[in-house]
Design an enzyme around this catalytic site. Structure first.
Site, PDB file in Angstrom:
ATOM      1  N   HIS A   1      45.622  53.097 -12.165  1.00  0.00           N
ATOM      2  CA  HIS A   1      46.205  51.834 -11.744  1.00  0.00           C
ATOM      3  C   HIS A   1      47.577  51.995 -11.096  1.00  0.00           C
ATOM      4  O   HIS A   1      47.912  51.289 -10.157  1.00  0.00           O
ATOM      5  CB  HIS A   1      46.321  50.910 -12.961  1.00  0.00           C
ATOM      6  CG  HIS A   1      46.514  49.464 -12.609  1.00  0.00           C
ATOM      7  ND1 HIS A   1      45.557  48.723 -11.963  1.00  0.00           N
ATOM      8  CD2 HIS A   1      47.555  48.622 -12.815  1.00  0.00           C
ATOM      9  CE1 HIS A   1      45.994  47.481 -11.801  1.00  0.00           C
ATOM     10  NE2 HIS A   1      47.203  47.396 -12.297  1.00  0.00           N
TER      11      HIS A   1
ATOM     12  N   ASP B   1      41.097  53.964 -12.542  1.00  0.00           N
ATOM     13  CA  ASP B   1      41.827  52.759 -12.943  1.00  0.00           C
ATOM     14  C   ASP B   1      40.999  51.942 -13.939  1.00  0.00           C
ATOM     15  O   ASP B   1      39.928  51.441 -13.588  1.00  0.00           O
ATOM     16  CB  ASP B   1      42.123  51.931 -11.691  1.00  0.00           C
ATOM     17  CG  ASP B   1      43.010  50.731 -11.955  1.00  0.00           C
ATOM     18  OD1 ASP B   1      43.214  50.387 -13.138  1.00  0.00           O
ATOM     19  OD2 ASP B   1      43.504  50.140 -10.989  1.00  0.00           O
TER      20      ASP B   1
ATOM     21  N   SER C   1      47.257  44.526  -7.905  1.00  0.00           N
ATOM     22  CA  SER C   1      46.549  44.134  -9.113  1.00  0.00           C
ATOM     23  C   SER C   1      46.171  42.650  -9.007  1.00  0.00           C
ATOM     24  O   SER C   1      45.488  42.260  -8.075  1.00  0.00           O
ATOM     25  CB  SER C   1      47.399  44.438 -10.351  1.00  0.00           C
ATOM     26  OG  SER C   1      46.633  44.401 -11.533  1.00  0.00           O
TER      27      SER C   1
END
Length: 694
Positions: free
Chosen positions: A667, A632, A546
């Site tokens: 995600h 995501d 991320s």
């Protein structure tokens, strides 16, 4: 490192963007689906050209990694073998019941249950594996019981897009009510009489912006809009104080917060504002009778303080200091019970729990003596109690759950994480080092290795980093790491600026106009580990996900020669384009973290100077594995896709470059606990391949 198959090449379709008088060409912007909102809900509507490219990259990755298939199976078996498959949490008491969560042998999803406190049979309230049957992706977004224990509010996401459907279940019959509430942020909060549920709904751009009140048993179309946040830069959440007396509406971005409250026993009353938002001022609340206990950074309290205020007059002019600010001692959270308050704080990089008696403000702390460890404080369900529950672990010590009596100060070990395949802490060493940065700061580094590993500079090393949003990566027990450590790897975590490892200042000097400190800190940690003979630069595999994936992209541009490999999971690498696109879910709330390049040319120039995608050059790069999720909503799939496409076109040398896109997840990757391990096995096989051990 030779490649065994021809890598795909994305077609260059130049797009030109102009702002602040600056023209920027993007050859791969077409990989961003125009209908991305629809794709989040239904991946089948993805443009055929985009799908073809992503699937070609997946096929290439599979071909390259095919020789490691056996190793991946072995790694998966090892990691699964360290998980107690029929594990169960320690149930938490709540009125006549104790509530807990467990897994069944072979099960991928959690099971929520309760048992009568006076003895009796266990009741399964929610069986995750049964609910997930037939679904490629399934994740439960929380489950909470009503005050009268007759209902369970639970939510699920079956796309990976984090649009949760909220269900209400009758705990006696085990059946859901005959309707569902779509597009929620997950979870719900009950009124005191259990007749109303408050929940937050997501808009078409995936922003949690509207709080609704639902009357149990009625048509959701009749739900009442209680509060709406119209500023796209702020997100909304809903919760409840520990006493259960107050429903909390929390509105925030990354540096500013605003809280409204509703009496839980008067759910139809309009919300009351505690204090209006003031840029840079954060606060969160708990309550005790007519008094609010507020954690805040108001004034010069950079590392936060705790103040009190009357519920009837909650404005800042009535805030009175209770726990004063102590520079360098960061207060992370607080929770108020009938006779005491707890707070979790961190000083010198190590956490501790402080017990504050309400009657006379007498305090004592709970802490440990290891060089590096992780400490977590659970709220439990009850307000009138003298017991708190906390978890402790270190990089060598499995997680332990304790109940602690605040009167007697006795710790009772309720559960110790079992490692079925065996674990002897004496076989491993954990250390904490301070790496010198160029500007005189020192970067904490937590290290784990096997006692038999030779520290002569020849060991491969996995260096993990994050460094954004003030998030601290704890030095906790990670069963997956031992598959690398047992193969001679050193496992290290660089606690770089951008986190709060050394207080709020550590965060403040790693964001916006000082963001590059995050990257140079990570490189400094790598340099120090080499200087101290833990490894060599060619044998360092860097990993981050991320915003930590952005860190991976940045260091690959800044110092590619100092890393043998890069693992970038759901990497935020197209920073400039994303911060210029205010239609994306996270962009407006992210401006306080990165700067707003739309209105501020200085911010534009600074972001442009480090944004990984925009700084790809014609030079040799380390071996790179990028991992993405099609649905995501946090780091959209096209960021890693564009990054890999540009790297393929511009990089020199024969360094391995792969993109793996999970076409059925978002995600967090695969939703099942074992399916997720298969993704970890792929990542570890890549690290071992880079290190010459596969």
């Amino acid at each position: 490192m030779k490649q065994v198959a021809l890598p795909p090449r994305a077609e260059a379709r130049p797009q030109t963007h102009e702002i602040h008088g600056i023209s920027r060409q993007d050859n791969y912007g077409w990989l961003r689906a125009d209908n991305w909102q629809e794709v989040m809900r239904d991946p089948s509507v993805l443009d055929a050209d985009i799908r073809a490219y992503l699937e070609a990259e997946n096929a290439y990755q599979e071909a390259v990694m095919a020789p490691t298939a056996g190793l991946q199976e072995t790694l998966f078996g090892e990691m699964r073998g360290r998980i107690k498959e029929d594990d169960s949490s320690v149930p938490s008491p709540d009125g006549p019941y104790a509530y807990g969560m467990k897994f069944e042998t072979g099960g991928q999803q959690p099971i929520f249950f309760r048992t009568p406190r006076e003895g009796g049979a266990e009741t399964v309230l929610l069986h995750g594996d049964s609910e997930a049957e037939g679904k490629a992706y399934f994740r439960i977004g929380g489950a909470s019981q009503s005050p009268d224990h007759k209902l369970l509010a639970w939510a699920y996401d079956d796309k990976g897009s984090e649009y949760y459907s909220l269900q209400l279940r009758d705990t006696e019959t085990g059946k859901d009510l005959d309707y569902s509430i779509a597009d929620t942020a997950g979870g719900g909060v009950f009124s005191s009489d259990s007749t109303f549920v408050f929940y937050v709904r997501l808009d078409d751009n995936h922003r949690p912006s509207k709080l609704f009140r639902h009357k149990v048993g009625t048509d959701p179309a009749q739900d009442v809009l209680v509060h709406e946040e119209t500023d796209a830069g702020f997100f909304m959440g809903v919760g409840k104080t520990q006493s259960g007396e107050t429903i909390i509406i929390d509105i925030h971005d990354h540096e500013t917060s605003e809280v409204w409250m509703i009496p839980a026993d008067q759910p139809e009353m309009p919300p009351v504002l505690i204090a209006p938002r003031d840029t840079g001022v954060e606060y969160s609340i708990d309550d005790h009778g007519d008094t609010l206990y507020i954690l805040t950074n108001l004034g010069d309290a950079e590392d936060f303080k705790i103040v009190t205020a009357p519920k009837a007059t909650p404005g800042r002019e009535f805030w009175t200091d209770l726990v004063p600010h102590k520079p360098g001692c960061l207060i992370l959270s607080h929770c108020v019970y009938k006779t005491f308050m707890t707070r979790l704080e961190r000083e010198d990089g190590l956490p501790r729990i402080v017990i504050h008696r309400l009657a006379d403000s007498l305090e004592h702390s709970v802490e440990f003596n290891e060089e590096a460890y992780s400490l977590g404080l659970g709220g439990g369900y009850e307000f009138d109690t003298t017991a708190i529950r906390f978890t402790y672990s270190s990089m060598t010590t499995p997680s332990q759950t304790f109940d602690y009596d605040i009167e007697t100060r006795d710790r009772v070990l309720k559960k110790e994480q079992e490692v079925p395949s065996g674990h002897d802490a004496a076989d491993y060493v954990t250390r904490r080092m301070m790496a010198p940065a160029a500007d005189g700061e020192t970067v904490p580094v937590s290290i784990l290795y096997h006692k038999d590993t030779e520290l002569d500079g020849s060991a491969p090393l996995l260096l993990y980093g994050y460094g954004s949003y003030g998030i601290t990566i704890p030095a906790s027990f990670n069963t997956n790491a031992f598959s690398l450590v047992d193969r001679g790897f050193v496992y290290a975590v660089a606690h770089v600026r951008g986190g709060k490892d050394k207080g709020f200042r550590w965060y403040k000097t790693g964001r916006r106009e000082t963001k590059k400190n995050t990257f140079t800190d990570f490189i400094a940690a790598a340099d120090h580990l080499v200087a101290e003979k833990f490894t060599s630069h060619a044998r360092i595999v860097a990993q981050g996900g991320s915003a930590g994936g952005m860190l991976m992209g940045a260091i690959s541009n800044l110092a590619p020669e100092k890393f043998g490999g890069i693992i970038a999971e759901v990497p935020f690498v197209d920073v400039l384009a994303t911060m210029l696109d205010d239609t994306l879910p996270l962009t407006p709330p992210e401006w306080p973290e990165w700067g707003n390049p739309i209105t501020d040319k200085v911010a534009y120039d600074y972001i442009a100077s480090y944004s990984p995608y925009d700084n790809v050059e014609a030079k040799d790069y380390p071996a790179i594995l990028a991992v993405a999720g099609l649905t995501d909503p946090r780091v959209t799939y096209w960021e890693p896709a564009k990054w890999v496409a540009r790297l393929r076109a511009e990089k020199t040398g024969d360094g391995l470059l792969m993109l793996k896109t999970n076409m059925e997840a978002g995600h967090g990757g695969a939703s099942g606990r074992f399916d997720r391990l298969k993704e970890v096995a792929l990542v570890q096989a890549f690290a071992l391949k880079v290190a010459g051990k596969a």
